[in-house]
Scaffold this motif. Structure first.
Motif, mmCIF file in Angstrom:
data_model
loop_
_atom_site.group_PDB
_atom_site.id
_atom_site.type_symbol
_atom_site.label_atom_id
_atom_site.label_comp_id
_atom_site.label_asym_id
_atom_site.label_seq_id
_atom_site.Cartn_x
_atom_site.Cartn_y
_atom_site.Cartn_z
ATOM 1 N N GLY A 230 0.867 -1.097 0.120
ATOM 2 C CA GLY A 230 -0.124 0.069 -0.134
ATOM 3 C C GLY A 230 0.841 1.143 -0.032
ATOM 4 N N LEU A 231 0.446 2.283 -0.747
ATOM 5 C CA LEU A 231 1.228 3.604 -1.195
ATOM 6 C C LEU A 231 0.429 4.494 -0.692
ATOM 7 C CD1 LEU A 231 3.893 5.064 -1.853
ATOM 8 C CD2 LEU A 231 3.043 5.110 -3.979
ATOM 9 N N VAL A 232 0.479 5.294 0.541
ATOM 10 C CA VAL A 232 -0.629 6.463 0.739
ATOM 11 C C VAL A 232 0.309 7.515 1.098
ATOM 12 C CG1 VAL A 232 -2.378 4.701 1.294
ATOM 13 C CG2 VAL A 232 -0.855 5.315 3.207
ATOM 14 N N ASP A 233 -0.445 8.622 1.123
ATOM 15 C CA ASP A 233 0.045 9.822 1.682
ATOM 16 C C ASP A 233 0.106 9.711 3.435
ATOM 17 O OD1 ASP A 233 -0.236 11.406 -0.799
ATOM 18 O OD2 ASP A 233 -2.146 12.284 -0.060
ATOM 19 N N CYS A 234 1.532 10.723 3.634
ATOM 20 C CA CYS A 234 2.035 10.513 5.104
ATOM 21 C C CYS A 234 1.117 11.520 5.858
ATOM 22 C CB CYS A 234 3.378 10.800 5.031
ATOM 23 S SG CYS A 234 3.862 10.965 6.863
ATOM 24 N N ASP A 235 -0.242 11.314 6.074
ATOM 25 C CA ASP A 235 -1.211 11.988 6.754
ATOM 26 C C ASP A 235 -2.225 11.009 7.142
ATOM 27 O OD1 ASP A 235 -3.069 11.318 4.722
ATOM 28 O OD2 ASP A 235 -2.857 13.292 3.845
ATOM 29 N N PRO A 236 -3.040 11.461 8.489
ATOM 30 C CA PRO A 236 -4.046 10.499 8.929
ATOM 31 C C PRO A 236 -5.140 9.925 7.914
ATOM 32 C CG PRO A 236 -4.131 12.757 9.533
ATOM 33 C CD PRO A 236 -3.001 12.838 8.764
ATOM 34 N N TYR A 237 -5.435 10.698 7.076
ATOM 35 C CA TYR A 237 -6.417 10.272 6.165
ATOM 36 C C TYR A 237 -5.867 9.015 5.287
ATOM 37 C CZ TYR A 237 -9.352 13.884 7.594
ATOM 38 O OH TYR A 237 -10.101 14.702 8.436
ATOM 39 N N GLY A 238 -4.409 9.393 4.681
ATOM 40 C CA GLY A 238 -3.907 8.048 4.252
ATOM 41 C C GLY A 238 -3.609 7.065 4.766
ATOM 42 N N PHE A 239 -3.387 7.204 6.337
ATOM 43 C CA PHE A 239 -3.221 5.970 7.088
ATOM 44 C C PHE A 239 -4.681 5.099 7.492
ATOM 45 C CE2 PHE A 239 -3.316 3.974 11.343
ATOM 46 C CZ PHE A 239 -2.184 3.335 11.486
ATOM 47 N N LYS B 106 -8.018 13.444 14.432
ATOM 48 C CA LYS B 106 -8.053 12.119 13.725
ATOM 49 C C LYS B 106 -7.225 11.179 14.236
ATOM 50 C CE LYS B 106 -9.087 10.114 9.226
ATOM 51 N NZ LYS B 106 -10.528 9.511 9.819
ATOM 52 N N ILE B 107 -5.729 11.431 14.244
ATOM 53 C CA ILE B 107 -4.831 10.491 14.800
ATOM 54 C C ILE B 107 -5.187 10.022 16.061
ATOM 55 C CG2 ILE B 107 -2.350 10.484 15.464
ATOM 56 C CD1 ILE B 107 -1.939 12.353 13.135
ATOM 57 N N GLU B 108 -5.537 10.972 17.116
ATOM 58 C CA GLU B 108 -5.933 10.624 18.545
ATOM 59 C C GLU B 108 -6.964 9.605 18.625
ATOM 60 O OE1 GLU B 108 -6.223 14.478 20.188
ATOM 61 O OE2 GLU B 108 -4.209 14.646 20.542
ATOM 62 N N ALA B 109 -7.980 9.845 17.558
ATOM 63 C CA ALA B 109 -9.046 8.844 17.578
ATOM 64 C C ALA B 109 -8.641 7.439 17.069
ATOM 65 C CB ALA B 109 -10.229 9.507 16.910
ATOM 66 N N MET B 110 -7.583 7.495 16.223
ATOM 67 C CA MET B 110 -7.325 6.121 15.466
ATOM 68 C C MET B 110 -6.139 5.332 16.466
ATOM 69 S SD MET B 110 -6.844 6.903 11.405
ATOM 70 C CE MET B 110 -5.552 8.066 11.633
ATOM 71 N N LEU B 111 -5.554 5.940 17.194
ATOM 72 C CA LEU B 111 -4.220 5.467 18.109
ATOM 73 C C LEU B 111 -5.018 4.233 18.978
ATOM 74 C CD1 LEU B 111 -2.069 8.250 18.921
ATOM 75 C CD2 LEU B 111 -1.321 6.034 17.675
ATOM 76 N N PRO C 212 1.662 -3.253 15.518
ATOM 77 C CA PRO C 212 2.118 -2.333 16.545
ATOM 78 C C PRO C 212 3.225 -1.423 15.868
ATOM 79 C CG PRO C 212 3.172 -4.428 16.908
ATOM 80 C CD PRO C 212 1.930 -4.640 16.129
ATOM 81 N N GLN C 213 3.737 -1.606 14.524
ATOM 82 C CA GLN C 213 4.849 -0.811 14.075
ATOM 83 C C GLN C 213 4.054 0.345 13.371
ATOM 84 O OE1 GLN C 213 6.797 -4.171 11.717
ATOM 85 N NE2 GLN C 213 8.654 -2.983 12.163
ATOM 86 N N TRP C 214 2.753 0.148 12.587
ATOM 87 C CA TRP C 214 1.800 0.921 12.039
ATOM 88 C C TRP C 214 1.453 2.003 13.003
ATOM 89 C CZ3 TRP C 214 -2.054 -0.980 7.934
ATOM 90 C CH2 TRP C 214 -1.463 -1.871 7.105
ATOM 91 N N ARG C 215 1.265 1.553 14.483
ATOM 92 C CA ARG C 215 0.821 2.311 15.532
ATOM 93 C C ARG C 215 1.900 3.285 15.612
ATOM 94 N NH1 ARG C 215 0.120 3.087 21.067
ATOM 95 N NH2 ARG C 215 -2.030 3.621 21.559
ATOM 96 N N PHE C 216 3.311 2.860 15.709
ATOM 97 C CA PHE C 216 4.425 3.521 16.069
ATOM 98 C C PHE C 216 4.553 4.620 15.103
ATOM 99 C CE2 PHE C 216 8.805 4.454 15.170
ATOM 100 C CZ PHE C 216 9.175 5.150 16.486
ATOM 101 N N GLU C 217 4.329 4.372 13.703
ATOM 102 C CA GLU C 217 4.380 5.396 12.758
ATOM 103 C C GLU C 217 3.308 6.614 12.928
ATOM 104 O OE1 GLU C 217 6.319 5.906 10.031
ATOM 105 O OE2 GLU C 217 7.821 4.336 10.629
ATOM 106 N N LEU C 218 2.034 5.968 13.197
ATOM 107 C CA LEU C 218 1.140 6.989 13.811
ATOM 108 C C LEU C 218 1.594 7.936 14.803
ATOM 109 C CD1 LEU C 218 -1.829 7.961 12.559
ATOM 110 C CD2 LEU C 218 -2.693 6.308 14.198
#
Length: 351
Positions: free
Chosen positions: A228-237, A292-297, A307-313
């Motif tokens: 998956g290739l997405v923008d580095c922002d909460p919506y891409g995540f 949005k990030i705080e709601a996703m974490l 957990p690596q994805w969570r670390f990136e967030l």
């Protein structure tokens, strides 16, 4: 839920619709208010302890709908109106979009989300997926499979036109799912698929059901790595997690739509340093981004499965900046296709 969907042919669904409506009529004829139970599903919760039991294939309980409550009576009215339209589509072997259905009774439905909820309820009641109801995401006159073909850049794949479910033959070595149409076109212009023997798909932002179904089909048939290739922002995540874990709204169907094999290829927060992206290409996170990030974490699957994805967030929130995939073009227009993606894939730069 998975085992209950072995038979979703139109005739079977029409029999289920007939049985459901008959039970309501019988209840009313006997002077008792109908009571309808709808199973509820969830693919994640906010329990980060790791002790949750969320599962996309298991019901988390049932919701009772009764005419005794005004809001439930309206919900049942909407459900029956949509069910009547679905019945007609199945009987006539035609397809209609969610938007088509809305405009058949706009003064009753009020807004599209009311129709969407009714369709989800019907899918759960009939134990089927939305495509089995002949309901598509967009009203372009095509069947779901024809819509899928329009979304696929198949430089390295051959799909039989009569029945996509039957035969897919490919010389591709992997699949890349990109967030946006602009990136998709960039890779097409650079002949990325031809140069690298791969398949590139885009859902143009948050993916619709046909895109997710087709991706699931490709992986099931071809058994290829998928990135998956997405923008580095909460919506891409969030878009990336929709592909991997499914959406909360359609949690009942997540087993058939999610692609748990997908790996995150980029772009990552540290890529701005690793690839020398200048400061003017970075944007500060807005207050909405942070919320949005705080709601996703707290989503349980981030703690339990990636957990690596969570670390990136968390790192994204800590850095306080975001950037788009296109920011890599600061080096050259072909940097993404000639340098970034091949390097990431061949060197294992994904999580």
């Amino acid at each position: 839920m998975e085992g209950k969907r072995s038979n979703t042919r139109p005739l079977t669904l029409l029999r289920k619709i007939k049985g459901f409506t008959r039970s309501i009529v019988e209840d009313l004829a006997r002077g008792r208010p109908p009571l309808i139970y709808i199973e509820r599903f969830r693919n994640y919760c906010t329990d980060t302890s790791g002790n949750c039991s969320c599962s996309s294939g298991l019901s988390t309980g049932k919701e009772a709908i009764s005419l005794k409550r005004e809001c439930h009576a309206r919900r049942l009215d909407v459900m029956l109106r949509v069910l009547l339209i679905v019945q007609q589509l199945l009987q006539e072997n035609r397809h209609g979009s969610k938007r088509d259905i809305y405009y058949m009774h706009p003064t009753v439905f009020k807004e599209q989300s009311v129709v969407d909820r009714a369709i989800n309820d019907i899918c759960i009641l009939l134990q089927c997926s939305r495509h089995n109801l002949n309901v598509v995401s967009v009203g372009n006159g095509h069947t779901p499979f024809q819509s899928l073909l329009k979304k696929l850049m198949a430089m390295a794949v051959t799909v039989t036109p009569l029945m996509l479910e039957q035969d897919i033959i490919s010389v591709a070595q992997y699949v890349i799912v990109v967030e946006k149409e602009s990136v998709f076109q960039r890779l097409a212009n650079d002949q990325f698929c031809k140069r690298n023997r791969c398949i590139v798909i885009t859902g143009r932002g948050y993916p619709d059901v046909p895109t997710r179904r087709f991706l699931r089909l490709l992986i099931d048939k071809l058994h290829l790595p998928v990135y998956g290739l997405v923008d580095c922002d909460p919506y891409g995540f969030d878009i990336l997690t929709t592909y991997k874990f499914g959406s909360l709204q359609m949690a009942y169907d997540a087993t058939f739509l999610r692609v748990s094999e997908i790996q995150w290829l980029g772009v990552f927060v540290q890529d701005c340093d690793n690839y020398s992206i200048p400061q003017q290409c970075l944007l500060p996170l807005t207050a909405e981004d942070k919320r949005k990030i705080e709601a996703m974490l707290p989503r349980c699957y981030l703690q339990r499965e990636v957990p690596q994805w969570r670390f990136e967030l968390e790192l994204l929130l800590h850095k306080g900046v975001k950037f788009e995939i296109e920011a890599l073009s600061v080096h050259s227009l072909t940097f993404l296709s000639h340098e970034y993606l091949p390097s990431k894939i061949h060197n294992g730069g994904y999580i």
